[in-house]
Design an enzyme around this catalytic site. Structure first.
Site, PDB file in Angstrom:
ATOM      1  N   CYS A  95      42.334  47.785 -10.731  1.00  0.00           N
ATOM      2  CA  CYS A  95      43.220  47.839  -9.562  1.00  0.00           C
ATOM      3  C   CYS A  95      44.403  46.882  -9.688  1.00  0.00           C
ATOM      4  CB  CYS A  95      42.436  47.553  -8.289  1.00  0.00           C
ATOM      5  SG  CYS A  95      41.092  48.708  -8.045  1.00  0.00           S
ATOM      6  N   HIS A 144      46.143  53.812  -2.089  1.00  0.00           N
ATOM      7  CA  HIS A 144      45.721  53.028  -3.250  1.00  0.00           C
ATOM      8  C   HIS A 144      45.587  53.913  -4.496  1.00  0.00           C
ATOM      9  CE1 HIS A 144      43.964  50.036  -5.701  1.00  0.00           C
ATOM     10  NE2 HIS A 144      42.704  50.117  -5.317  1.00  0.00           N
TER      11      HIS A 144
END
Ligand SMILES: [Zn+2]
Lengths: 374, 85
Positions: free
Chosen positions: A80, A323
């Site tokens: 991430c 995201h």
């Protein structure tokens, strides 16, 4: 070093391929920078899951093929934090180049939730985490439990974080949740996924791409200065970090603020990597916005809302902006540049400086970037 | 499972042959008692763990080493698991 151009796609479930998303964000960033691809000396590509999700690796060469280029193109992966780590890496190349482009992309929506959960799980430790059925939402649930044991109930405040980010996301036409009404009742009554963690404490599964043009020299008055960009790493397994604080975050933040010769109180707007609402809460403490255990009070007082003392996640954050893993860290930079330029429209806050916090794992890699306008 | 360096006493949770700092051969240790710190119920299936719900607990051994453990039944926080039994 200056950011001279930014471009992005909308985030969400997009009817677009990796290729199409990359081209759209690159074109928009070049247009925003008023430059042409021929002036770009190198490209850095951030992506996490294309190998598993699309069976497509070697994105740097794929990009060379699509854009008809032969310049250096480098792909970086750091789960991430891929966007932040790619950005961090790219800046070193400005000792050699004048203008570079940093691109992040992820396509996540085309998979079943079982497949996606498995693919995302590969970014945790194979032996310590994956074999034991550990998944990231379980990590977030464990942090909630620890935090509550130490400082008291926090689920109401986590719901307020979610609500704030959804309200902000509703002012951002590119956000995953733009136009979707989310209220406190919906958040609090959403399905419990793991332990106390609710669906609306989690960021969604998004597709998207962001591109940033970085130049050695200041181009014009819309250019935003990169004051610092620093990184820290930590254990890949959350089992090895049993606290309510993330050491890698504290270190990266200290390095970035020291390098910028600034204090956290000098920052006007912050992007926090709220993959889970509890992460936004503990990061407020790790960044030094308040002492440990005091973030819930700040949330209750609305200090991180658009009109609060220190607005956090003005674009909606990961929670509502979305995201798309490889693009997320660059989306944070996109928002800070937009705010610092004064081009954020209805969600505009007063900001000359901004800080982005991008993490991978819990927390195995962390990049903190500080930007400053004119 | 933890691997300990007889020189610097550092511990690794991954199987490595030698200590990167001292170059001494690492020794595998077997934890005797594991304390349950947390236990979390997981209801999200994945390809490798399709049967839900299951539980993931954070355990700590007598040397302070930390582990995750999957189980079908919930473990009670504070409970001591005796690895000799
Ligand atoms: Zn040693």
């Amino acid at each position: 070093m200056y950011i001279s151009g930014i471009g992005r796609t909308k985030f969400g479930k997009l009817d677009m391929t990796l290729h199409e998303m990359m081209v759209e964000s690159v074109q928009k960033a070049l247009d925003d920078s008023k430059t042409d691809l021929k002036n770009i000396d190198a490209i850095f590509v951030s992506n996490n899951l294309s190998g598993l999700n699309q069976g497509q690796l070697h994105l740097n060469s794929l990009l060379a093929t699509i854009l008809k280029l032969d310049i250096p193109i480098i792909r970086v992966e750091s789960t991430c934090a891929s966007g932040g780590v790619t950005f961090y890496n790219s800046l070193f190349s400005l000792s050699k180049f004048d203008n570079i482009l940093v691109l992040g992309v992820e396509k996540m929506s085309a998979l079943s939730s079982k497949e996606l959960s498995t693919n995302i799980g590969t970014t945790s430790d194979k032996k310590l985490d994956q074999k034991q059925g550990f998944i990231f939402p379980a990590g977030a649930a464990m942090i909630i439990e620890r935090y509550e044991k130490k400082f008291g109930n926090v689920m109401d405040e986590l719901a307020l974080i979610s609500l704030k980010n959804h309200n902000n996301g509703n002012l951002n036409k590119n956000a995953h949740f733009f136009g979707k009404e989310v209220n406190l009742e919906k958040i609090k009554n959403s399905k419990k996924l793991v332990g106390k963690l609710r669906l609306y404490d989690c960021s969604p599964v998004s597709d998207g791409s962001v591109s940033i043009v970085v130049s050695k020299n200041k181009k014009d008055k819309r250019s935003v200065k990169i004051k610092s960009c620093e990184m820290s790493t930590g254990p890949i397994s959350l089992s090895l970090n049993p606290g309510t604080s993330m050491p890698a975050v504290k270190k990266a933040a200290k390095r970035a603020l020291d390098a910028a010769d600034m204090k956290i109180t000098d920052i006007d707007v912050i992007e926090i990597h709220d993959g889970y609402t509890i992460v936004e809460l503990i990061t407020m403490e790790d960044l030094g916005l308040c002492k440990p255990g005091k973030a819930p009070g700040m949330i209750r007082k609305g200090k991180t809302k658009l009109k609060g003392a220190i607005p956090v996640n003005t674009d909606g954050g990961l929670k509502a902006n979305g995201h798309p893993i490889g693009a997320t860290g660059l989306a944070q930079i996109y928002e800070l540049v937009t705010q610092i330029r004064g081009e954020a429209g209805k969600r505009q806050v007063k900001a000359k400086t901004g800080l982005a916090h991008n993490i991978g794992g819990m927390v195995g890699s962390c990049v903190v970037t500080v930007l400053e306008g004119n | 499972m933890p691997y300990v360096c007889p020189g610097c006493k550092k511990t690794w949770m991954h199987e490595l042959k030698k200590c990167i700092r001292c170059n001494k051969e690492l020794k595998e240790t077997k934890p005797k008692k594991l304390k349950v710190m947390h236990c979390i119920k997981v209801i999200i299936p994945s390809l490798k763990h399709p049967d839900v719900p299951y539980y993931v607990s954070q355990l700590k051994d007598e040397h302070g080493n930390l582990y995750f453990k999957k189980s079908e039944e919930a473990l009670k926080p504070g409970e001591i698991l005796d690895e000799n039994n």
